[in-house]
Design a protein around this motif. Structure first.
Motif, PDB file in Angstrom:
ATOM      1  N   HIS A  23       0.823  -1.213   0.000  1.00  0.00           N
ATOM      2  CA  HIS A  23       0.000   0.000   0.000  1.00  0.00           C
ATOM      3  C   HIS A  23       0.854   1.259   0.000  1.00  0.00           C
ATOM      4  N   HIS A  24       0.241   2.365  -0.415  1.00  0.00           N
ATOM      5  CA  HIS A  24       0.906   3.669  -0.340  1.00  0.00           C
ATOM      6  C   HIS A  24       0.148   4.618   0.566  1.00  0.00           C
ATOM      7  N   ASP A  25      -1.033   4.225   0.973  1.00  0.00           N
ATOM      8  CA  ASP A  25      -1.828   5.047   1.877  1.00  0.00           C
ATOM      9  C   ASP A  25      -1.323   4.812   3.312  1.00  0.00           C
ATOM     10  N   PRO A  26      -0.940   5.895   4.033  1.00  0.00           N
ATOM     11  CA  PRO A  26      -0.341   5.724   5.371  1.00  0.00           C
ATOM     12  C   PRO A  26      -1.205   4.914   6.341  1.00  0.00           C
ATOM     13  N   VAL A  27      -2.511   5.076   6.285  1.00  0.00           N
ATOM     14  CA  VAL A  27      -3.367   4.345   7.232  1.00  0.00           C
ATOM     15  C   VAL A  27      -3.307   2.840   6.947  1.00  0.00           C
ATOM     16  N   LYS A  28      -3.304   2.477   5.659  1.00  0.00           N
ATOM     17  CA  LYS A  28      -3.227   1.046   5.298  1.00  0.00           C
ATOM     18  C   LYS A  28      -1.836   0.481   5.601  1.00  0.00           C
ATOM     19  N   ILE A  29      -0.796   1.297   5.359  1.00  0.00           N
ATOM     20  CA  ILE A  29       0.568   0.846   5.692  1.00  0.00           C
ATOM     21  C   ILE A  29       0.660   0.589   7.185  1.00  0.00           C
ATOM     22  N   GLU A  30       0.127   1.509   7.976  1.00  0.00           N
ATOM     23  CA  GLU A  30       0.170   1.349   9.434  1.00  0.00           C
ATOM     24  C   GLU A  30      -0.516   0.045   9.843  1.00  0.00           C
ATOM     25  N   GLN A  31      -1.662  -0.234   9.238  1.00  0.00           N
ATOM     26  CA  GLN A  31      -2.380  -1.480   9.575  1.00  0.00           C
ATOM     27  C   GLN A  31      -1.529  -2.701   9.230  1.00  0.00           C
ATOM     28  N   ASP A  32      -0.891  -2.683   8.050  1.00  0.00           N
ATOM     29  CA  ASP A  32      -0.044  -3.825   7.656  1.00  0.00           C
ATOM     30  C   ASP A  32       1.111  -4.015   8.635  1.00  0.00           C
ATOM     31  N   LEU A  33       1.786  -2.918   8.973  1.00  0.00           N
ATOM     32  CA  LEU A  33       2.944  -3.023   9.874  1.00  0.00           C
ATOM     33  C   LEU A  33       2.519  -3.495  11.263  1.00  0.00           C
ATOM     34  N   MET A  34       1.353  -3.044  11.712  1.00  0.00           N
ATOM     35  CA  MET A  34       0.866  -3.460  13.034  1.00  0.00           C
ATOM     36  C   MET A  34       0.533  -4.948  13.050  1.00  0.00           C
TER      37      MET A  34
END
Ligand code: SF4
Length: 214
Positions: free
Chosen positions: A158-169
């Protein structure tokens, strides 16, 4: 299956990053949670080093939410000019200070839901305030470095910060969330630059799917 591969990659990446940046933390200097919020807002599109130069003078004359709420916009703009986007930043910082006074009695709130309602504060800034200011880990701050490195390291598509945050979490244990964000930022600054990543000198190059291709 893909998640298993990514989880293992995250484990290896975290292991290397801990060796490289054992003391990673924000480089911003501040004397209160409110000043931290101001510093993070100033750091948009600006280096932490520049922000520290500016806030060293700024916080001599303006310290509290009241000082910022009452400061004439032109004066504030002049003080923060060299951080860039000074007009929007001055407006947002003053509006944030006023909201902290009106809605929270002059104290920066310690809840994500309250923080993101303040003018100029999104999830990234709120995550930094919560962690660096209150020691609360609720998420992972995703800036341009974290976005770039998460993609290059194959930790998200993803490139959307909210989706990236979810993936990393999902991939990293909660105890490592804050370390991960700071360590990726340091690695982005020092090695994995946006235009010319130093893949030869990068300790992650054996685990990185973008090595020598980014
Ligand atoms: S190997 Fe290259 S692309 Fe991958 S993290 Fe290191 S510097 Fe960045």
């Amino acid at each position: 299956m893909q998640k298993v591969v990514e989880k293992e990659r995250m484990r290896l990446v975290l292991r290397e990053l801990k060796k490289l940046y054992p003391d990673s933390g924000t480089a911003l200097r501040f004397a209160s949670v409110f000043q931290l919020a101001v510093a993070v807002m100033l750091s948009a599109q600006c280096t932490d080093a520049r922000v520290n130069i500016v806030t060293k003078e700024l916080f001599k004359s303006l310290k509290t939410p009241k000082d910022f709420a009452l400061a004439p916009l032109k004066d504030l703009e002049k003080l923060i000019y060299s951080t860039g986007y000074y007009h929007a930043k001055a407006k947002n910082i003053r509006a944030m200070a006023r909201a902290v006074i009106e809605w929270h009695g002059g104290v920066v709130p310690d809840r994500m839901g309250d923080l993101v309602k303040l003018p100029g504060i999104g999830r990234k800034t709120a995550n930094i305030i919560l962690n660096e200011g209150y020691g609360i880990v609720e998420g992972i701050a995703v800036d341009t470095h974290v976005t770039r490195l998460s993609n290059r390291l194959g930790l998200t598509a993803h490139h959307d910060p909210v989706k990236i945050e979810q993936d990393l979490m999902t991939l990293a244990p909660r105890k490592d969330w804050w370390f991960l964000s700071n360590a990726l930022i340091w690695h982005g600054r020092k090695v994995c630059h946006s235009r010319k990543p130093d893949c030869v000198g990068c300790a992650l190059n054996k685990k990185c799917p973008s090595a020598f291709r980014a």
